[in-house]
Design an enzyme around this catalytic site. Structure first.
Site, mmCIF file in Angstrom:
data_model
loop_
_atom_site.group_PDB
_atom_site.id
_atom_site.type_symbol
_atom_site.label_atom_id
_atom_site.label_comp_id
_atom_site.label_asym_id
_atom_site.label_seq_id
_atom_site.Cartn_x
_atom_site.Cartn_y
_atom_site.Cartn_z
ATOM 1 N N ILE A 17 0.823 -1.217 0.000
ATOM 2 C CA ILE A 17 0.000 0.000 0.000
ATOM 3 C C ILE A 17 0.860 1.272 0.000
ATOM 4 O O ILE A 17 0.482 2.282 -0.603
ATOM 5 C CB ILE A 17 -1.028 0.007 1.163
ATOM 6 C CG1 ILE A 17 -2.133 1.010 0.899
ATOM 7 C CG2 ILE A 17 -0.381 0.257 2.516
ATOM 8 C CD1 ILE A 17 -2.939 0.762 -0.350
ATOM 9 N N SER A 39 11.519 0.481 6.830
ATOM 10 C CA SER A 39 10.933 -0.852 6.735
ATOM 11 C C SER A 39 12.085 -1.830 6.929
ATOM 12 O O SER A 39 13.208 -1.538 6.502
ATOM 13 C CB SER A 39 10.321 -1.026 5.333
ATOM 14 O OG SER A 39 9.277 -1.954 5.328
ATOM 15 N N LYS A 93 -5.705 1.777 7.491
ATOM 16 C CA LYS A 93 -6.806 0.995 8.018
ATOM 17 C C LYS A 93 -6.369 -0.464 8.168
ATOM 18 O O LYS A 93 -5.547 -0.911 7.369
ATOM 19 C CB LYS A 93 -8.071 1.101 7.166
ATOM 20 C CG LYS A 93 -7.889 0.879 5.681
ATOM 21 C CD LYS A 93 -7.901 -0.424 4.999
ATOM 22 C CE LYS A 93 -8.091 -1.754 5.490
ATOM 23 N NZ LYS A 93 -7.725 -2.809 4.491
ATOM 24 N N ASP A 171 -10.053 -7.750 6.364
ATOM 25 C CA ASP A 171 -9.050 -6.741 5.950
ATOM 26 C C ASP A 171 -9.602 -5.923 4.770
ATOM 27 O O ASP A 171 -9.668 -4.692 4.869
ATOM 28 C CB ASP A 171 -7.700 -7.386 5.615
ATOM 29 C CG ASP A 171 -6.713 -6.337 5.125
ATOM 30 O OD1 ASP A 171 -6.193 -5.576 5.954
ATOM 31 O OD2 ASP A 171 -6.504 -6.232 3.894
HETATM 32 P P1 NAP Z 1 2.450 -5.547 3.086
HETATM 33 O O1 NAP Z 1 2.605 -5.496 1.610
HETATM 34 O O2 NAP Z 1 2.623 -6.830 3.796
HETATM 35 O O3 NAP Z 1 3.418 -4.444 3.694
HETATM 36 C C1 NAP Z 1 3.615 -4.256 5.058
HETATM 37 C C2 NAP Z 1 4.982 -3.640 5.251
HETATM 38 O O4 NAP Z 1 5.169 -3.385 6.648
HETATM 39 C C3 NAP Z 1 6.120 -4.554 4.783
HETATM 40 O O5 NAP Z 1 6.879 -3.865 3.845
HETATM 41 C C4 NAP Z 1 6.899 -4.824 6.063
HETATM 42 O O6 NAP Z 1 8.296 -4.744 5.953
HETATM 43 C C5 NAP Z 1 6.530 -3.631 6.916
HETATM 44 N N1 NAP Z 1 6.797 -3.895 8.325
HETATM 45 C C6 NAP Z 1 6.583 -5.019 9.037
HETATM 46 N N2 NAP Z 1 7.001 -4.841 10.303
HETATM 47 C C7 NAP Z 1 7.488 -3.567 10.393
HETATM 48 C C8 NAP Z 1 8.068 -2.789 11.430
HETATM 49 N N3 NAP Z 1 8.213 -3.270 12.668
HETATM 50 N N4 NAP Z 1 8.475 -1.541 11.134
HETATM 51 C C9 NAP Z 1 8.334 -1.027 9.909
HETATM 52 N N5 NAP Z 1 7.784 -1.717 8.884
HETATM 53 C C10 NAP Z 1 7.362 -2.972 9.121
HETATM 54 O O7 NAP Z 1 0.990 -5.037 3.500
HETATM 55 P P2 NAP Z 1 0.119 -3.886 2.805
HETATM 56 O O8 NAP Z 1 -0.800 -4.490 1.789
HETATM 57 O O9 NAP Z 1 0.968 -2.760 2.382
HETATM 58 O O10 NAP Z 1 -0.830 -3.519 4.029
HETATM 59 C C11 NAP Z 1 -0.380 -2.723 5.114
HETATM 60 C C12 NAP Z 1 -1.596 -2.080 5.730
HETATM 61 O O11 NAP Z 1 -2.249 -1.292 4.725
HETATM 62 C C13 NAP Z 1 -2.644 -3.079 6.228
HETATM 63 O O12 NAP Z 1 -3.229 -2.642 7.419
HETATM 64 C C14 NAP Z 1 -3.690 -3.087 5.120
HETATM 65 O O13 NAP Z 1 -4.991 -3.378 5.601
HETATM 66 C C15 NAP Z 1 -3.613 -1.661 4.618
HETATM 67 N N6 NAP Z 1 -4.080 -1.501 3.242
HETATM 68 C C16 NAP Z 1 -3.667 -2.340 2.261
HETATM 69 C C17 NAP Z 1 -4.205 -2.214 0.970
HETATM 70 C C18 NAP Z 1 -3.771 -3.098 -0.171
HETATM 71 O O14 NAP Z 1 -4.398 -3.032 -1.251
HETATM 72 N N7 NAP Z 1 -2.729 -3.895 -0.040
HETATM 73 C C19 NAP Z 1 -5.137 -1.240 0.702
HETATM 74 C C20 NAP Z 1 -5.496 -0.356 1.722
HETATM 75 C C21 NAP Z 1 -4.959 -0.508 2.973
HETATM 76 P P3 NAP Z 1 9.408 -5.492 5.113
HETATM 77 O O15 NAP Z 1 8.770 -5.850 3.792
HETATM 78 O O16 NAP Z 1 10.430 -4.428 4.965
HETATM 79 O O17 NAP Z 1 9.827 -6.678 5.893
#
Ligand code: NAP
Length: 312
Positions: A17, A39, A93, A171
């Protein structure tokens, strides 16, 4: 009058995101400046990235506000750390893994005079406000949410989603609830839920919710994370007079009685960031946890039903 200097933003969590929405939305807004991100592993192009929050803040003490884009399970701890350093906070969110955590973040930010935004991007979809106005002028008979998407397509490699606190199909489903709680004038009450949880997971992969409000409105929701083929993010609304409204494609398309009234491209995150900037300049917060409360209530009253093992 001189233009205000751009608000200096840092990102925590540089996953899907952050790359898809936060980075381009900040860069596209002249009132904001993307200073850096952190990250553990991700190093996306075009962002100065650090492995930890401490390293980012040490290198860039000028950062004024932070968007937390990590999985929800670690959001409370990170938000508390950010607030302790005196920065405003934008929560992706869901705002936290539990209501208690979300409230703690809000209270902490308020006690320090900092802005907190519990962001609900779907509320910024182009047809949501028109739907709200349509509803305000009518008595409703029913509301039916159908939110069906393919987890393998939209969330590849995101193990956290099926772990405890990851919320599973809620989610994406919570986006529909963020719209529901914006468009309905009354508070939503969860009456029953069926939660289908894969035997090797901690969070539902499918869910059906029965809800109502103080007027006795019939509100239902069907969530499916295993939808292949056509993906559906729709809310079907019927008035007592028999008029039918369909809000589809996550809130970007609006049809009333089969006539298309709105069909626009989404620009939800640019709206969200403009809102965040305005809140900070005005010294205000926006921390509505109503969508999270519905998920929490569904988990409280829900029947747990074993579903087949989930293998990505
Ligand atoms: P994601 O692709 O799994 O990304 C999460 C990121 O958080 C990863 O890059 C991870 O790091 C990082 N992370 C984990 N532990 C951390 C820490 N202690 N400190 C700093 N960074 C850390 O997930 P995402 O899809 O982006 O979703 C994240 C949030 O956004 C969720 O709550 C989701 O509901 C929301 N969201 C997602 C979407 C979507 O379409 N994907 C849409 C709207 C909202 P590393 O990769 O560096 O290990």
């Amino acid at each position: 009058m001189a233009e205000a200097t751009p608000l200096k933003i840092g990102l925590i969590g540089l996953g899907k995101i952050a790359v898809d929405q936060h980075i381009p939305s900040i860069k596209g807004n002249p009132a904001l400046e993307l200073v850096a991100g952190c990250s553990p592993h991700a190093r996306p192009e075009g962002v100065k990235a650090y492995p930890t929050f401490e390293a980012m803040i040490e290198a860039h003490p000028e950062i004024e506000a932070i968007a937390i884009c990590t999985p929800p399970q670690i959001r409370h701890k990170i938000a508390a750390q950010v607030i302790a350093t005196g920065r405003h906070v934008f929560l992706e969110k869901p705002p936290a893994a539990t209501l208690g955590e979300a409230e703690a973040i809000r209270d902490l930010a308020t006690s320090k005079g900092l802005t907190v935004l519990a962001s609900w991007h779907s509320r910024f979809a182009p047809a949501v406000e028109a739907t709200r106005e349509w509803i305000a002028a009518r008595k409703l008979k029913s509301v039916h949410i159908v939110w069906k998407e393919n987890v393998r397509q939209w969330h590849p490699g995101q193990k956290w989603i099926f772990e405890a606190g990851g919320m599973g199909v809620f989610d994406p489903g919570i986006n529909s609830l963020s719209i529901l709680t914006r468009i309905l004038p009354q508070k939503v009450i969860v009456k029953a839920a069926d939660l289908h949880i894969p035997v090797n997971c901690q969070a539902p992969i499918q869910a059906e919710l029965t809800m109502t409000d103080e007027t006795g409105l019939d509100i239902r929701a069907d969530y499916d994370f295993l939808q292949t083929g056509i993906q559906t993010w729709s809310i079907f609304i019927e008035s007592e007079a028999g008029e039918k409204l369909t809000l589809s494609m996550g809130g970007t398309e609006l049809e009333v009685d089969d006539k298309v009234l709105i069909k626009e491209k989404e620009a939800e995150y640019s709206g969200l960031y403009a809102h965040f900037e305005r809140l900070i300049r005005a010294g205000k917060s926006d921390a509505d946890f109503a969508p999270l409360r519905i998920v929490a209530d569904a988990m409280l009253v829900g029947h747990h039903i074993d579903a087949p093992e989930y293998i990505e």
